[in-house]
Scaffold this motif. Structure first.
Motif, PDB file in Angstrom:
ATOM      1  N   ASN A 152     -17.313 -24.221 -24.081  1.00  0.00           N
ATOM      2  CA  ASN A 152     -16.940 -25.289 -23.163  1.00  0.00           C
ATOM      3  C   ASN A 152     -15.545 -25.001 -22.605  1.00  0.00           C
ATOM      4  N   ASP A 153     -15.299 -25.469 -21.321  1.00  0.00           N
ATOM      5  CA  ASP A 153     -16.185 -26.276 -20.495  1.00  0.00           C
ATOM      6  C   ASP A 153     -17.016 -25.364 -19.581  1.00  0.00           C
ATOM      7  N   THR A 154     -18.279 -25.716 -19.425  1.00  0.00           N
ATOM      8  CA  THR A 154     -19.121 -24.931 -18.526  1.00  0.00           C
ATOM      9  C   THR A 154     -20.445 -25.626 -18.241  1.00  0.00           C
TER      10      THR A 154
ATOM     11  N   ASP B  24     -19.028 -21.487 -15.834  1.00  0.00           N
ATOM     12  CA  ASP B  24     -19.265 -22.100 -14.524  1.00  0.00           C
ATOM     13  C   ASP B  24     -18.655 -23.493 -14.596  1.00  0.00           C
ATOM     14  N   HIS B  25     -17.410 -23.600 -14.146  1.00  0.00           N
ATOM     15  CA  HIS B  25     -16.731 -24.881 -14.345  1.00  0.00           C
ATOM     16  C   HIS B  25     -15.941 -25.288 -13.104  1.00  0.00           C
ATOM     17  N   ASP B  26     -14.719 -24.793 -12.966  1.00  0.00           N
ATOM     18  CA  ASP B  26     -13.867 -25.155 -11.827  1.00  0.00           C
ATOM     19  C   ASP B  26     -13.799 -23.956 -10.879  1.00  0.00           C
TER      20      ASP B  26
ATOM     21  N   THR C  51      -9.122 -21.986 -22.864  1.00  0.00           N
ATOM     22  CA  THR C  51     -10.302 -21.777 -22.022  1.00  0.00           C
ATOM     23  C   THR C  51      -9.957 -21.946 -20.542  1.00  0.00           C
ATOM     24  N   HIS C  52      -9.116 -22.950 -20.236  1.00  0.00           N
ATOM     25  CA  HIS C  52      -8.709 -23.224 -18.853  1.00  0.00           C
ATOM     26  C   HIS C  52      -7.597 -24.266 -18.880  1.00  0.00           C
ATOM     27  N   THR C  53      -7.097 -24.639 -17.697  1.00  0.00           N
ATOM     28  CA  THR C  53      -5.872 -25.464 -17.667  1.00  0.00           C
ATOM     29  C   THR C  53      -6.113 -26.934 -17.331  1.00  0.00           C
ATOM     30  N   HIS C  54      -7.343 -27.418 -17.403  1.00  0.00           N
ATOM     31  CA  HIS C  54      -7.529 -28.864 -17.208  1.00  0.00           C
ATOM     32  C   HIS C  54      -6.746 -29.621 -18.286  1.00  0.00           C
ATOM     33  N   TYR C  55      -6.299 -30.831 -17.921  1.00  0.00           N
ATOM     34  CA  TYR C  55      -5.318 -31.506 -18.780  1.00  0.00           C
ATOM     35  C   TYR C  55      -5.828 -31.867 -20.163  1.00  0.00           C
ATOM     36  N   ASP C  56      -7.167 -31.937 -20.321  1.00  0.00           N
ATOM     37  CA  ASP C  56      -7.684 -32.245 -21.665  1.00  0.00           C
ATOM     38  C   ASP C  56      -7.704 -31.026 -22.578  1.00  0.00           C
ATOM     39  N   HIS C  57      -7.400 -29.831 -22.035  1.00  0.00           N
ATOM     40  CA  HIS C  57      -7.410 -28.606 -22.840  1.00  0.00           C
ATOM     41  C   HIS C  57      -6.040 -27.953 -22.916  1.00  0.00           C
ATOM     42  N   PHE C  58      -5.230 -28.205 -21.907  1.00  0.00           N
ATOM     43  CA  PHE C  58      -3.973 -27.449 -21.759  1.00  0.00           C
ATOM     44  C   PHE C  58      -2.821 -28.432 -21.631  1.00  0.00           C
TER      45      PHE C  58
END
Ligand code: ZN
Ligand code: ZN
Ligand code: ZN
Length: 273
Positions: A174-176, A151-153, A75-82
């Motif tokens: 998520n995340d959004t 709508d996140h980062d 979904t995106h590269t924040h550390y809790d996902h990537f």
């Protein structure tokens, strides 16, 4: 379709091991469904969305055979996902007895992160990379996906996924925060059997929260689904990605959502569609 919630916490985990807030202390004392690892979902054992730092624990604790996974969506590269460093364990010489590359889908930052982390020699042998674009449908090995805008980062094109498999349609949300207008416009006229939504916040009295959703925003999304006839008659909404900053424990979320027929995910929950 089997939907297996492996982790259901926001970035810090619940409890956050560095935190002494009341919610973290209560979660430690009560245990059970109050203990949450970072968010991750596995579909039919073959499709995984996001790859959090807790992936190793998920695989061992839930007895997941990760060699069965064919497609991985980010979904995106924040550390809790990537957490691409742990994908290193799949390279030749580290992992034996598998032949197929893991097909990985994500935005440009995901692609750059993977190329920086994983050896180029493993491309098309153990990994195959696919950059995806918002609203451009893609057929993977296991599903049809359409990435939608979150709508996140503001510094990243964070994605949600509309996933179609065996006649079932899932919105991975998520995340959004409250969905951007383009995403709502895309969803209008479509159907969803299961919406998995971001409930990072607790009670905020904000019906259209930005960045993440709270309880009020989730209820507003449910109303919008009803108004636009998006959710199927037997369609379900399941909330996940909970933060200790909400101040709420599992039972508090259950009490808040039960009157609306919305389910509260917990680590290890399995839903069959
Ligand atoms: Zn997150
Ligand atoms: Zn805390
Ligand atoms: Zn995030």
């Amino acid at each position: 379709m089997k939907v297996h919630f492996l982790g259901t916490a926001a970035a810090e985990g619940f409890p956050n091991p560095f935190c002494l807030c009341e919610a973290c202390q209560k979660a430690r004392y009560l245990g059970g469904r109050n203990i949450r690892s970072r968010t991750s979902v596995l579909f039919d054992d073959v499709l995984k969305v996001d790859f959090p730092p807790d992936f190793y624990y998920h695989a061992i604790y839930h007895n997941i055979d990760l060699t069965l996974v064919k497609d991985l969506l980010f979904t995106h590269t924040h550390y809790d996902h990537f957490n691409p460093g742990d994908l290193f364990n799949r390279i030749e010489g580290f992992a034996h007895g598998i032949e197929h590359p893991l097909h990985i889908y994500g935005n440009d930052l995901v692609m750059q992160g993977l190329h920086k982390t994983l050896p180029a020699s493993q491309e098309n042998r153990r990994f195959a990379y696919h950059r995806v674009l918002p609203f451009k449908e893609v057929e993977t090995q296991t599903v049809k996906i359409t990435p939608l805008l979150a709508d996140h980062d503001p510094m990243e094109t964070c994605l949600l996924y509309y996933i179609e498999r065996n006649g079932k349609r899932i919105l991975y949300g998520n995340d959004t925060g409250w969905f951007p207008e383009d995403t709502w416009n895309w969803l209008k006229g479509r159907k969803i059997d299961l919406a998995i939504l971001d409930c990072t916040g607790g009670f905020h009295a904000n019906k259209r929260s930005r960045n993440h959703m709270c309880i009020e925003t989730i209820l507003e999304v449910q109303q919008a689904f009803q108004q636009e006839d998006i959710l199927e008659d037997n369609g379900q909404i399941i909330v996940t990605h909970f933060s200790h900053n909400s101040g709420l424990l599992h039972e508090d979320f259950v009490k808040a959502f039960q009157p609306y027929g919305i389910q509260v995910a917990y680590d290890g929950m399995i839903v069959t569609l």
